[in-house]
Design an enzyme around this catalytic site. Structure first.
Site, PDB file in Angstrom:
ATOM      1  N   LYS A 227      11.310  53.276 -69.739  1.00  0.00           N
ATOM      2  CA  LYS A 227      10.375  53.300 -70.869  1.00  0.00           C
ATOM      3  C   LYS A 227      11.212  53.409 -72.138  1.00  0.00           C
ATOM      4  O   LYS A 227      11.728  54.472 -72.467  1.00  0.00           O
ATOM      5  CB  LYS A 227       9.393  54.466 -70.765  1.00  0.00           C
ATOM      6  N   ARG A 232       6.823  48.213 -79.723  1.00  0.00           N
ATOM      7  CA  ARG A 232       6.165  47.225 -78.870  1.00  0.00           C
ATOM      8  C   ARG A 232       6.081  45.891 -79.606  1.00  0.00           C
ATOM      9  O   ARG A 232       5.780  45.839 -80.805  1.00  0.00           O
ATOM     10  CB  ARG A 232       4.756  47.722 -78.515  1.00  0.00           C
TER      11      ARG A 232
END
Length: 510
Positions: A227, A232
């Site tokens: 992660k 994003r």
């Protein structure tokens, strides 16, 4: 439709705790709206305007003093036209400011007191704490069902069909218009497909309590990924044209030339990729999230990808993740985020430890048979971090004392509910001098009011909070208190509609 009907519905929704009653009230007004009214009414009740920002700040809003109308006369179309005119008055300068104030005065002068208060909150961004997207999706489904009865044939419209169309179109007002403009709303919504160069709402993950609990949920058919502590990105390519969007579906193409260049070199004609981009130090380790956000536009970002939604004319959102990953690997090669497929529990634990050792914030555990869905946080994707972290909203900030005197310091934290945001705690822990300086410079831009000790803010600033746990408490309206809460970072990339809910916090109560 009279604008007062929308305002009354907003008040009705805010006055009840029943989700069923909220949905019914919203559905009734949407079902009665004309085709031209559906989109603005949907947007307003979800807390935003179709025009986006109008450039009107609280100083301008609070500076307009005009007597309200005695009776409602404004139509939805009148208000939407006025908002269009306000949005068109972009720029700065006394001339623009005077025209903006005149247009605003004209609108508020035609509004009743209740309508004026609604408009001020809408223009100021304060209505974001009204009906949230998840509730509006259900209301659109119910409204389309109601509207079909007027044609003499009742068609039951499932919320999941609306949610999918919303995911693929990225626009809730447009989804509502599609649902309510058709004699066959289910078919119209199902016809909404992925379009290259139109961003898709991103799929989200749920926090996992522990690796053991996540493996119990998902079994062995999983992939464990790093992660990344980055920003994003969603990347679309059609021929030589490349466009890039952020998590909030704001276009950032011009800020990421390195991603555009990389994507143009991929062996495809059309593609839609989901991933992260982050700044990397000289030793190859990721820099802090804030540095990644600042790095947008510097040309020094490294993109990594974890999903492929479309390849050369073939939509992949309904394919299992295992298929999408196979396509992804063929396209981007070593730009796939590091991962381990079908690990044993021991190997999964090692992968998570390896992600932390590499400087990442944790790991993602995903079901290999999961399709790509947006909206509700499901269990198909779960994030595993070394401690509990939640994304909350800053509701207010207190002036500091002692060494912190003169700085905005102790923040009031809010968790999301159907009604908006409810306070669950305060903290100043984890704040550096740079954080205090940033808060003091930034927070007044979101101010709604203040007293001698506290500046109250529009609920638009998202902060990631690390905490030891949650306990029952009567001190805060949410009925819970956060144990040892500290600031991790501010999340410029995350919209308030994706923050963690009060129910999620309550699930951790001791």
């Amino acid at each position: 439709m009279l604008f007062s009907r929308v305002v009354a519905t907003s008040g009705e929704v805010g006055a009840t705790r029943s989700r069923k009653a909220k949905t019914a009230a919203l559905a009734a007004v949407l079902a009665d709206a004309s085709p031209d009214e559906v989109a603005p009414v949907t947007a307003w009740l979800a807390g935003f305007m179709l025009q986006g920002r109008t450039g009107i700040g609280w100083r301008t809003l609070s500076g307009v003093e005009i007597d309200p109308a005695a009776q409602p006369s404004l139509e939805v179309g009148d208000v939407e036209a006025a908002l269009d005119r306000l949005a068109a008055l972009a720029g700065s300068g006394s001339g623009v400011g005077a025209r903006r104030t005149a247009e605003l005065s004209s609108l508020l002068g035609a509004a009743t007191a209740d309508e004026g208060r609604f408009l001020v909150r809408l223009l100021g961004g304060e209505l974001r704490q009204g009906a949230l997207e998840g509730l509006m999706v259900e209301a659109v489904a119910a409204a389309a069902t109601l509207a079909s009865e007027a044609t003499g044939r009742r068609v039951q419209v499932p919320a999941e069909v609306v949610r999918r169309a919303f995911m693929l179109s990225g626009q809730l007002p447009e989804t509502a218009r599609t649902a309510l403009a058709s004699d066959d709303p289910v078919a119209a919504l199902e016809a909404v497909g992925l379009e290259v160069m139109r961003p898709v709402r991103p799929m989200l993950a749920s926090p996992g309590d522990s690796l053991e609990a996540t493996l119990a949920d998902l079994g062995t058919e999983i992939v464990v990924e790093h992660k990344l502590d980055g920003a994003r990105i969603q990347v679309h390519r059609r021929g030589d044209e490349v466009r890039v969007w952020s998590r909030t579906l704001h276009e950032i193409t011009d800020a990421v030339p390195e991603i555009v260049a990389l994507t143009r070199g991929l062996p495809v004609e059309t593609v839609v990729l989901d991933g992260e981009t982050l700044a990397v130090a000289e030793d190859g380790r990721p820099r802090a999230f804030q540095e990644s956000m600042k790095g947008l536009g510097s040309g020094a970002m490294q993109p990594w990808f974890f999903d492929c939604l479309h390849r050369d004319g073939r939509d992949l959102v309904d394919e299992p993740l295992e298929t999408r990953r196979r396509e992804l690997a063929e396209i981007v090669g070593d730009r796939v985020i590091p991962s381990v497929v079908r690990p044993t529990p021991e190997r999964a634990a090692q992968a998570i430890d390896g992600a932390l050792a590499a400087g990442q914030e944790g790991s993602m555990v995903k079901a290999l048979d999961s399709t790509y869905t947006a909206g509700r946080r499901g269990k198909a994707w779960q994030k595993i971090k070394p401690s509990h972290t939640f994304d909350l909203v800053v509701l207010a900030c207190e002036w500091g004392s002692g060494r912190r005197r003169g700085w905005l310091s102790n923040i009031h934290l809010g968790a999301r509910t159907d009604d908006g945001f409810v306070m669950v705690g305060k903290t100043f822990k984890g704040m550096t001098d740079e954080t205090l300086r940033w808060q003091t410079e930034t927070f007044p831009r979101y101010e709604t009011s203040r007293d001698a000790y506290t500046v109250y803010l529009r609920p638009e600033i998202v902060v990631e909070i690390e905490l030891d746990g949650v306990q029952t408490s009567t001190r805060y309206p949410g009925g819970v208190a956060l144990r040892f809460a500290r600031v991790v970072r501010y999340r410029d990339d995350k919209p308030v509609g994706e923050t963690d809910t009060l129910d999620t916090l309550r699930a951790l109560r001791r």
